[in-house]
Design a protein around this motif. Structure first.
Motif, PDB file in Angstrom:
ATOM      1  N   HIS A   1      -1.883   2.205   9.324  1.00 14.72           N
ATOM      2  CA  HIS A   1      -2.654   1.032   9.733  1.00 14.72           C
ATOM      3  C   HIS A   1      -1.791  -0.210   9.588  1.00 14.72           C
ATOM      4  O   HIS A   1      -0.759  -0.174   8.901  1.00 14.72           O
ATOM      5  CB  HIS A   1      -3.906   0.915   8.855  1.00 14.72           C
ATOM      6  CG  HIS A   1      -3.609   1.048   7.378  1.00 14.72           C
ATOM      7  ND1 HIS A   1      -3.197   0.011   6.602  1.00 14.72           N
ATOM      8  CD2 HIS A   1      -3.613   2.145   6.558  1.00 14.72           C
ATOM      9  CE1 HIS A   1      -2.986   0.434   5.349  1.00 14.72           C
ATOM     10  NE2 HIS A   1      -3.215   1.734   5.300  1.00 14.72           N
TER      11      HIS A   1
ATOM     12  N   GLU B   1       1.790   7.035   6.629  1.00 13.12           N
ATOM     13  CA  GLU B   1       1.270   7.778   5.482  1.00 13.12           C
ATOM     14  C   GLU B   1       0.697   9.150   5.860  1.00 13.12           C
ATOM     15  O   GLU B   1      -0.500   9.403   5.709  1.00 13.12           O
ATOM     16  CB  GLU B   1       0.200   6.960   4.755  1.00 13.12           C
ATOM     17  CG  GLU B   1      -0.874   6.352   5.652  1.00 13.12           C
ATOM     18  CD  GLU B   1      -1.904   5.561   4.839  1.00 13.12           C
ATOM     19  OE1 GLU B   1      -2.453   6.123   3.872  1.00 13.12           O
ATOM     20  OE2 GLU B   1      -2.154   4.390   5.172  1.00 13.12           O
TER      21      GLU B   1
ATOM     22  N   ASP C   1       0.878  -1.180   0.000  1.00 10.35           N
ATOM     23  CA  ASP C   1       0.000   0.000   0.000  1.00 10.35           C
ATOM     24  C   ASP C   1       0.912   1.225   0.000  1.00 10.35           C
ATOM     25  O   ASP C   1       1.447   1.595   1.037  1.00 10.35           O
ATOM     26  CB  ASP C   1      -0.888  -0.058   1.255  1.00 10.35           C
ATOM     27  CG  ASP C   1      -1.800   1.152   1.390  1.00 10.35           C
ATOM     28  OD1 ASP C   1      -1.891   1.955   0.449  1.00 10.35           O
ATOM     29  OD2 ASP C   1      -2.429   1.290   2.470  1.00 10.35           O
TER      30      ASP C   1
ATOM     31  N   THR D   1       1.672   0.748   7.821  1.00  5.35           N
ATOM     32  CA  THR D   1       1.977   1.865   6.923  1.00  5.35           C
ATOM     33  C   THR D   1       2.235   3.121   7.750  1.00  5.35           C
ATOM     34  O   THR D   1       1.713   3.292   8.858  1.00  5.35           O
ATOM     35  CB  THR D   1       0.822   2.175   5.953  1.00  5.35           C
ATOM     36  OG1 THR D   1      -0.275   2.741   6.677  1.00  5.35           O
ATOM     37  CG2 THR D   1       0.354   0.924   5.207  1.00  5.35           C
TER      38      THR D   1
ATOM     39  N   GLU E   1       3.490   7.403   1.445  1.00  2.00           N
ATOM     40  CA  GLU E   1       3.126   6.219   2.235  1.00  2.00           C
ATOM     41  C   GLU E   1       4.123   5.100   2.003  1.00  2.00           C
ATOM     42  O   GLU E   1       4.324   4.658   0.873  1.00  2.00           O
ATOM     43  CB  GLU E   1       1.721   5.755   1.839  1.00  2.00           C
ATOM     44  CG  GLU E   1       1.282   4.468   2.528  1.00  2.00           C
ATOM     45  CD  GLU E   1      -0.166   4.098   2.235  1.00  2.00           C
ATOM     46  OE1 GLU E   1      -0.693   4.495   1.171  1.00  2.00           O
ATOM     47  OE2 GLU E   1      -0.760   3.404   3.083  1.00  2.00           O
TER      48      GLU E   1
HETATM   49 MN    MN Z   1      -2.661   2.951   3.682  1.00  2.00          MN
END
Ligand code: MN
Ligand code: GLY
Ligand code: MN
Length: 441
Positions: free
Chosen positions: A336, A381, A256, A379, A420
């Motif tokens: 997250h 971000e 991600d 992550t 991110e």
């Molecule tokens: Mn994310």
């Protein structure tokens, strides 16, 4: 913690570890066994076309069965896990291939043609059933279906990734970095959002349904729409900026990744550079024992500092965080957990009861409030955007003079900045999978 040399090298140990964690959870919750169902295909209303299949992540934790709907796994302490491998005689759709030995060797594989063959395991009140298929709900008691404490326990177990899982996410990050590089090239060539998206997918040979989430491919002020979903086919008259949030999947595991680019030099390019330094600083501070909420709150203070440095706000850093002004520009959480789900499980609970670990007041969208442990993958971000509805609300209800509106007007056509990365938590230095992947290109 080193990366597995290859994904397959670490797989056997992964299955042994998952077996052990499940055995502990079953014993703690008083079950003899668990049956994990892949899920069935879901047709759209009044039609016979199906939504792209997404396998039950609890099954993916065991095996890379990303497209094997209606398969099911029976797990019993002390036994080899038994996989009812659904392989219908079908000529409308291509049935799943025969199991690959690198993963299938860890299971007792029973190829089955009947969609309900998993019932051969016997419906038993001492068995827990995990899945969402309607067939499960019709066949087993409600109290046995996805028992909350058992599911919470397993979700908490899933937050500590094995070497195999980290290798899968690292590979997904490698693919993501390749595709992001192709997308940036498309942006520099002046492509539309739609064409950039196609470039992205083509460069790593994935179709949309194999992406972990819908690619966010945003030119100019579209970058201020946090989950921007359109893929415009026309190129704007003036291309100023590009925000892309897109990942890849490997055996169900997601990356991600977000990057933001400016078309030229100037204040927005400087803003990206300031955000990049700040993001790297946060990434470097990730380690076991840290409360993620503290990272999130520090990031707010850092972003308030950037807002002040760029003359976007006039108030002090402390009062910008306190009053909610920093949240006008940075209205989401710092990040997250990442894994089989892009927003991976158990970010907000303390124990098997699901006791919530509260978010800080005024931060309703934070998805991770736990103290970090080695093996977590998450992550980082941070973002800074010029979001019209939030600015309007502040203008109507907040301290109007705290914002330098001329500056906002100047920068709003660029949308916003988000950067991110995907990080593995260790007891020492964090492992930044995304930066490593970009550096290797
Ligand atoms: Mn994310
Ligand atoms: N791409 C969704 C997120 O960053 O959380
Ligand atoms: Mn993202």
């Amino acid at each position: 913690m080193g990366l597995a040399k290859t994904i397959t090298d670490g797989y056997k140990d992964h299955v042994a570890e998952v077996q052990q964690r499940w055995e502990k959870a079953l014993q703690a919750e008083g079950y003899d066994a668990v049956l994990i169902h892949a899920g069935s295909k879901l047709a759209s209303f009044l039609d016979d076309y199906e939504y792209p299949f997404r396998c039950n992540p609890h099954l993916l934790w065991w095996a890379p069965l990303t497209s094997q709907h209606d398969s099911a796994l029976l797990v019993r302490p002390g036994h080899r896990p038994k996989l009812y491998y659904y392989q219908p005689d079908d000529y409308w759709y291509l049935p799943p291939a025969d199991p690959d030995s690198w993963w299938a060797n860890e299971f007792e594989v029973v190829p089955v043609r009947d969609i309900e063959a998993w019932k051969q395991a016997g419906i038993n009140t001492q068995t827990a059933y995990i899945g969402d298929a309607a067939s499960l709900a019709e066949s087993v008691g409600a109290e046995q279906l996805n028992p909350t404490r058992l599911v919470n326990r397993i979700h908490l177990e899933r937050t500590r990734k094995t070497a195999y899982e980290i290798a899968c996410i690292a590979e997904a990050a490698r693919l993501g970095a390749i595709a992001h590089t192709a997308a940036e090239q498309g942006f520099r060539e002046g492509l539309s959002e739609y064409d950039i998206h196609q470039r992205y997918c083509m460069s790593i040979q994935l179709v949309d349904a194999e992406l972990p989430y819908g690619n966010i491919v945003a030119l100019n002020d579209h970058g201020a729409v946090l989950h921007y979903q359109a893929h415009e086919q026309t190129v704007p008259a003036e291309v100023r900026s590009f925000l892309i949030d897109a990942g890849a999947t490997v055996h169900g595991y997601a990356s991600d990744i977000t990057r933001t680019y400016a078309a030229g030099t100037g204040e927005f390019a400087d803003l990206i550079s300031a955000m990049n330094s700040m993001e790297l600083k946060v990434c470097d501070s990730v380690k076991a024992g840290t409360d993620y909420r503290d990272l999130h709150l520090h990031a707010h203070a850092d972003i308030a500092g950037i807002l002040k440095d760029f003359n976007i706000i006039n108030s002090s850093v402390e009062s910008a965080v306190e009053s909610g002004l920093s949240a006008v520009f940075y209205p989401h959480g710092l990040g997250h957990y990442l894994g089989l789900q892009t927003h991976d499980v158990a970010g907000l609970i303390a124990d098997a009861d699901g006791t919530p670990i509260p978010r800080p007041d005024g931060h309703p969208f934070l998805r991770l409030t736990r103290k970090l442990e080695a093996g977590n993958v998450l992550t980082i971000e941070p973002g800074l955007y010029f979001i019209e509805p939030l600015l309007r609300k502040w203008r109507e209800n907040g301290d109007v003079a705290a914002i330098n509106w001329d500056k906002v007007e100047e920068l709003a056509p660029f949308g916003g900045v988000r950067i991110e990365d995907n990080i593995v938590v260790t007891d020492g230095e964090p492992l930044n999978l995304t930066r490593g992947a970009f550096a290797a290109i």
